[in-house]
Scaffold this active site. Structure first.
Site, PDB file in Angstrom:
ATOM      1  N   ASP A 295      -0.704   7.170   5.532  1.00  0.00           N
ATOM      2  CA  ASP A 295      -1.448   6.528   4.452  1.00  0.00           C
ATOM      3  C   ASP A 295      -2.157   5.259   4.911  1.00  0.00           C
ATOM      4  OD1 ASP A 295      -1.787   6.248   1.403  1.00  0.00           O
ATOM      5  OD2 ASP A 295      -0.924   4.311   1.938  1.00  0.00           O
TER       6      ASP A 295
ATOM      7  N   GLU B 156      -5.032   9.097   7.476  1.00  0.00           N
ATOM      8  CA  GLU B 156      -5.997   8.787   6.416  1.00  0.00           C
ATOM      9  C   GLU B 156      -6.698   7.473   6.698  1.00  0.00           C
ATOM     10  OE1 GLU B 156      -6.569   7.539   1.790  1.00  0.00           O
ATOM     11  OE2 GLU B 156      -5.043   6.668   3.071  1.00  0.00           O
TER      12      GLU B 156
HETATM   13  C1  NOJ Z   1      -4.141   5.779  -0.102  1.00  0.00           C
HETATM   14  C2  NOJ Z   1      -3.516   6.701  -1.096  1.00  0.00           C
HETATM   15  O1  NOJ Z   1      -4.082   7.972  -0.968  1.00  0.00           O
HETATM   16  C3  NOJ Z   1      -3.710   6.076  -2.455  1.00  0.00           C
HETATM   17  O2  NOJ Z   1      -3.374   6.959  -3.485  1.00  0.00           O
HETATM   18  C4  NOJ Z   1      -2.917   4.818  -2.505  1.00  0.00           C
HETATM   19  O3  NOJ Z   1      -3.164   4.143  -3.718  1.00  0.00           O
HETATM   20  C5  NOJ Z   1      -3.272   3.873  -1.360  1.00  0.00           C
HETATM   21  N1  NOJ Z   1      -3.417   4.546  -0.102  1.00  0.00           N
HETATM   22  C6  NOJ Z   1      -2.217   2.831  -1.187  1.00  0.00           C
HETATM   23  O4  NOJ Z   1      -1.048   3.393  -0.664  1.00  0.00           O
END
Ligand code: NOJ
Ligand code: MG
Length: 579
Positions: free
Chosen positions: A219, A292
Site C-alpha cells: 500500500d 501500489e
Molecule cells: C491506498 C489505499 O488503496 C487506500 O484505500 C488508502 O486509503 C490509502 N492507501 C492509505 O492507506
C-alpha cells in the site's frame, strides 16, 4: 551419448525460455472484503464470505486474488488503519477463518495475496501508544517533530498536506510533539529511517508468508520515506503549486519531500529478497509483490529492479486508469498501453489495471458501453490482468449523498466538493443475485447501499445470459490461457482514430488480433495497414461482444473488416504462417 545430452540440454533451455512462472500470466482479482460477501448477516463482508465464493472465482478464471486489509483496525480508513498487523479484525472473522480460507483456496488452486500497509499504522496500534510515551524501543517509530512557536503560538513543523486534506501534522499533547500522517490523522506515518521499523515490518511479511500468503499488495509505497529532518527536528516546506490556492488541498504543494524518496526503491528490493529467501527456505511457488504507487513512470519502472537485484514483480500499471477517460480515442489507448510496454525493463512482466477501490468504476468513468471493450483489452494484452471486484459483471458507481458518505477522504471535505473525493460509490456491495441486498447480506442495512441496478446486473442472472458482461469476461479469461497469449509477443496500434488493435503472435502458432471500436461510427478496417504481416490472411472470429454482427467461427479477410460502434472482437488466424 554426448550428442544426446547436448540435445537434451538445448531442449531444456528452449522449454525453460517458454515456460512462465504462475504470476506472469495470471488473472488477478481484487476483493474488497467489506463489500464482497457477508456470511454472518452484519451488513459487512467477511472472510467466510470470501471462502464461500471461491468456486465463483474459479469459474471466471481467477488465478489469484488480493484482499484489501483484513487486520485489526478501528476502521477510520476501512482497514487501512491497522492496530495489529498480525491478527484478523473480528468484523472479518478469526484466524481460524483465515487458515480455512487458505486451505480451501489451495484446494481450488487460487492464491491469496494480502495487503501490506507499511507507510502507517492506526493511532491505536501499541507501537504508537509506546512511541507517545517515548518508550526507548519505540520512541522513533513514527515521524515526530516539535514544530515552531510563532508569536507565542505553536505551529506545525512544515506546510505538508495530507492526502485526505488538511495539515499532515497533528499535535500530540501527551508527547508534546507533532506526528506526521500523510493520510488520516488516525494513520500516523511510520518512520522508515528507523531500522527497528524496517525489522518489525519484515516480521509482518514473514508472519503471513508462514500462514500461506502467496504474496502482498504493498500500500501507498511512494509515501514510505520522507526527507530527513533538519537540525532542529523540523522539516523543510514543500514548494507551492501555483495553480492551487486551497491550503487544505493535497495539490497545494509539490510533494518533493514526502513521496518518491530514493530510499523507497531500496526498501522494495529488500522486501523482494524476503519473498525470494522464503521460497528458497520453504519451497513452494513464487511469492509475489504488487506495489501500489501513483508515481511517474520512470520511478515506477525502478520498482521492477535495477538490473542487479529484483524488486516488485508487479508494480501496478495505473497509466490506463489515469490517462483514459470518456473522451479518449484509439491513439490515447495506444499511447497509454505502449508507454508501459516501451518503458518496462527487458524481461519483465506487464500488468493492466483499470479499477480498484479508490477509483470510480470503469463504466462510470468511460461509459457503460465501454466496459466490455476494456475487459477485452485487459484480457488480451501480454502479462497479468487485474480486475476489481464487480467489474466483471459491469457494476457502476452508486451515488451516495453527503449525509450517508463514510469515506474519510470525502468526509474531510465538505458537501460542495465531497463527490470529487468520495470512494464510496465504487465500494458498494457485490451483486450476486436478485434477492435481498443482491445476495450480499441478509442484514437489514448494509454498510454501504446496494446499487439499484442489481436486479439485472448480478452474477446469477448474468451467468444465464450468453452476451452478458460476465459471460464475456469468463470467455475472455479462458481464451487468454492459450499459448499465444501466455507466451507470445504483442503489438498495440491505433488502426485509426477510433479503433484499437492488439496483435498477439507466437512462432508456429496462431496469431490473435483484438479489435475494439471505441467510438460511435461504423468502421471499415484494412488490418494490414497496421499489421502488414496480415495482408491477405484469413481470420476466424473467436470472440464477439454484444455489438457485433458476427458470430464465432465466422471468417473474414484481413483487408475488409467491418466494426459496429463499440464492437469488440478477437480474431484468430486460420493458419499459423503469418508470424
Ligand atoms: C491506498 C489505499 O488503496 C487506500 O484505500 C488508502 O486509503 C490509502 N492507501 C492509505 O492507506
Ligand atoms: Mg459480516
Amino acid at each position: 551419448m554426448l550428442f544426446k545430452l547436448a540435445l537434451l540440454l538445448a531442449l531444456g533451455a528452449a522449454v525453460q525460455a517458454q515456460s512462465k512462472d504462475w504470476w506472469e500470466t495470471a488473472s488477478f482479482y481484487q476483493i474488497y472484503p467489506r463489500s464482497f460477501k457477508d456470511s454472518d448477516g452484519d451488513g459487512v463482508g467477511d472472510l467466510k464470505g470470501v471462502t464461500q465464493s471461491l468456486g465463483y472465482l474459479k469459474d471466471i478464471g481467477v488465478t489469484a486474488t488480493w484482499l484489501s486489509p483484513i487486520f485489526s483496525s478501528p476502521m477510520a480508513d476501512f482497514g487501512y488503519d491497522i492496530s495489529n498487523f498480525t491478527d484478523i479484525d473480528p468484523l472479518f472473522g478469526t484466524m481460524a477463518d483465515f487458515d480455512n480460507l487458505i486451505k480451501e483456496a489451495n484446494k481450488k488452486g487460487i492464491k491469496i495475496i494480502l495487503d501490506f500497509v507499511p507507510n502507517h499504522t492506526s493511532d491505536e496500534h501499541e507501537w504508537f501508544k509506546k512511541s507517545i510515551k517515548r518508550d526507548p524501543y519505540y520512541k522513533d517509530f513514527y515521524v515526530w517533530a516539535p514544530g515552531y512557536i510563532v508569536n507565542g503560538t505553536r505551529v506545525p513543523p512544515s506546510n505538508w498536506v495530507s492526502v485526505f486534506r488538511g495539515s499532515a501534522w497533528e499535535w500530540n499533547s501527551a508527547r508534546g510533539e507533532y506526528y506526521l500522517h500523510q493520510f488520516h490523522k488516525k494513520q500516523p506515518d511510520l518512520n522508515f529511517r528507523e531500522p527497528r521499523v524496517q525489522q518489525a515490518m519484515k516480521e509482518v511479511l514473514e508472519f503471513w508468508l508462514k500462514k500461506g500468503a502467496a504474496g502482498f499488495r504493498i500500500d501507498a509505497v511512494q509515501h514510505s520515506f520522507e526527507i530527513r529532518p533538519e537540525y532542529d527536528g523540523n522539516f523543510l516546506n514543500e514548494p507551492r503549486n501555483r495553480d492551487d490556492n486551497d491550503v487544505d488541498s493535497y495539490g497545494y504543494t509539490q510533494h518533493v519531500f514526502t513521496v518518491d524518496q530514493k530510499e523507497t526503491t531500496e526498501m522494495i528490493y529488500s522486501w523482494r529478497k524476503i519473498m525470494d529467501d522464503f521460497k528458497k527456505a520453504n519451497g513452494g511457488d513464487t511469492r509475489i509483490l504488487m506495489a501500489e504507487s501513483y508515481s511517474p513512470v520512470d520511478v515506477v519502472m525502478e520498482y521492477y529492479g535495477n538490473g542487479v537485484v529484483n524488486g516488485s514483480h508487479i508494480p501496478f500499471n495505473f497509466l490506463m486508469l489515469q490517462w483514459l477517460n470518456d473522451k479518449s480515442n484509439a491513439h490515447d489507448y495506444e499511447n497509454a498501453i505502449n508507454t508501459w510496454l516501451n518503458n518496462m525493463p527487458k524481461g519483465k512482466t506487464a500488468n493492466w489495471v483499470m479499477g480498484n477501490h479508490d477509483k470510480n468504476r470503469v463504466g462510470s468513468r468511460l461509459g457503460e458501453d465501454r466496459m466490455d471493450l476494456v475487459n477485452t483489452i485487459l484480457a488480451t494484452l501480454p502479462g497479468c490482468s487485474i480486475t476489481y471486484q464487480g467489474e466483471e459483471i459491469g457494476m457502476t458507481d452508486v451515488f451516495i449523498p453527503w449525509e450517508d458518505t463514510v469515506d474519510p477522504q470525502a468526509c474531510n471535505s465538505n458537501p460542495e466538493i465531497f463527490q470529487w473525493f468520495s470512494r464510496d460509490p465504487a465500494r458498494t456491495p457485490m451483486q450476486w443475485n436478485n434477492s435481498k441486498n443482491a445476495g450480499f447480506s441478509t442484514a437489514n442495512k448494509t454498510w454501504l447501499p446496494v446499487s439499484s441496478n442489481y436486479l439485472t446486473i448480478n452474477v446469477e442472472s448474468e451467468k444465464k445470459i450468453a452476451d452478458s458482461h460476465l459471460s464475456f469476461y469468463t470467455e475472455l479469461h479462458k481464451l487468454r490461457k492459450n499459448k499465444t497469449y501466455t507466451n507470445g509477443e504483442a503489438q498495440v496500434k491505433a488502426i485509426n482514430q477510433n479503433v484499437l488493435g492488439i496483435r498477439r503472435s507466437l512462432k508456429n502458432d496462431s496469431t490473435y488480433i483484438t479489435l475494439v471500436n471505441i467510438w460511435d461510427q461504423l468502421e471499415f478496417i484494412d488490418l494490414s495497414i497496421a499489421f502488414p504481416e496480415t495482408t491477405s490472411s484469413e481470420f476466424e472470429y473467436v470472440f464477439v461482444n454484444r455489438r457485433s454482427q458476427h458470430s464465432k467461427k465466422d471468417k473474414t479477410k484481413a483487408y475488409s473488416i467491418t466494426l459496429m460502434p463499440k464492437e469488440a472482437v478477437v480474431l484468430k488466424s486460420t493458419s499459423s504462417e503469418l508470424y
